[in-house]
Design an enzyme around this catalytic site. Sequence first.
Site: not given
Ligand SMILES: [Zn+2]
Length: 280
Positions: A121, A140, A142, A210
């Site tokens: 990603e 980023h 989760h 996500h």
């Molecule tokens: Zn991710």
Amino acid sequence: MRRDSSVVTGVTRREFLAGSLVAASWTALGAAWPIMGQPPPVSAGPGAPELVDDLVAANRILAQEGVVDAFGHVSARHDRDPNRFFLSRSLAPALVTRDDLLEYDLDGNAVNANGRSQYLERFIHGEVYRARPDVRAVVHAHAASIVPFGVSTVPLRPVFHMAAFIGDSVPIFDIRKTAGMTNMLVIDSARGRALAQALASKPAVLMRGHGVTVVGRSLPFAVGRSIYLELNARVQLQAIALGGPVTYLDPAEAQKVMDAGENGSYERPWELWKRKALAK
Ligand SMILES: [Zn+2]
């Protein structure tokens, strides 16, 4: 054609330049770059030592504070070239050292992967940097506490002053709207662009089913916001669980908090988080 990192091993500058000459002759012959795909982008040089140190610390801090686990990542824009950024090779953030950092262009091509595996990603980072010149760091994650707000009708809103940067709410990116049925991951530039569009000028964007992407004008801002966004999510869930109406910060209050200086530019907590993270 996107370069396959797995076939790029130990390319020195001399070999790269020699490769460029070969590429030029192949181009002259009207043929495609053979087997290796495109050559890697040229490095903008090493990052400032303090930026590199802070990026290693940022990885450790996010793991320490429970924002990321084995997954999730954090990047910093290159201090010498706005079209380059640094991001670890594919590795749990708690384990990242200086030697694990790769330099990327905004298309997600690594300058120096040398066969090392890369985060799928990474396109999140490149496309956010392309769309947001003000952003110098991207996280980023989760974090489980944040996920409910991306899949329900309850917006994530600021319940305390430390999360005033949320303002009135956080936008939600639904990958299904632009990419149809997917594996939910932002694995190419098109998906990264769609995410950056959903982020718009905000400090964070939730990703339906996500996680979240958080940005800042520096690593302390992106990391600090990630920590307080996750904490706000937990506190908001607790406030809702108590029952009855919840009083959120009014957008005008949130703005006044921001006008007074967002959490002291995270200087005090950054010093604490960094010392704790690097002492381990
Ligand atoms: Zn991710």
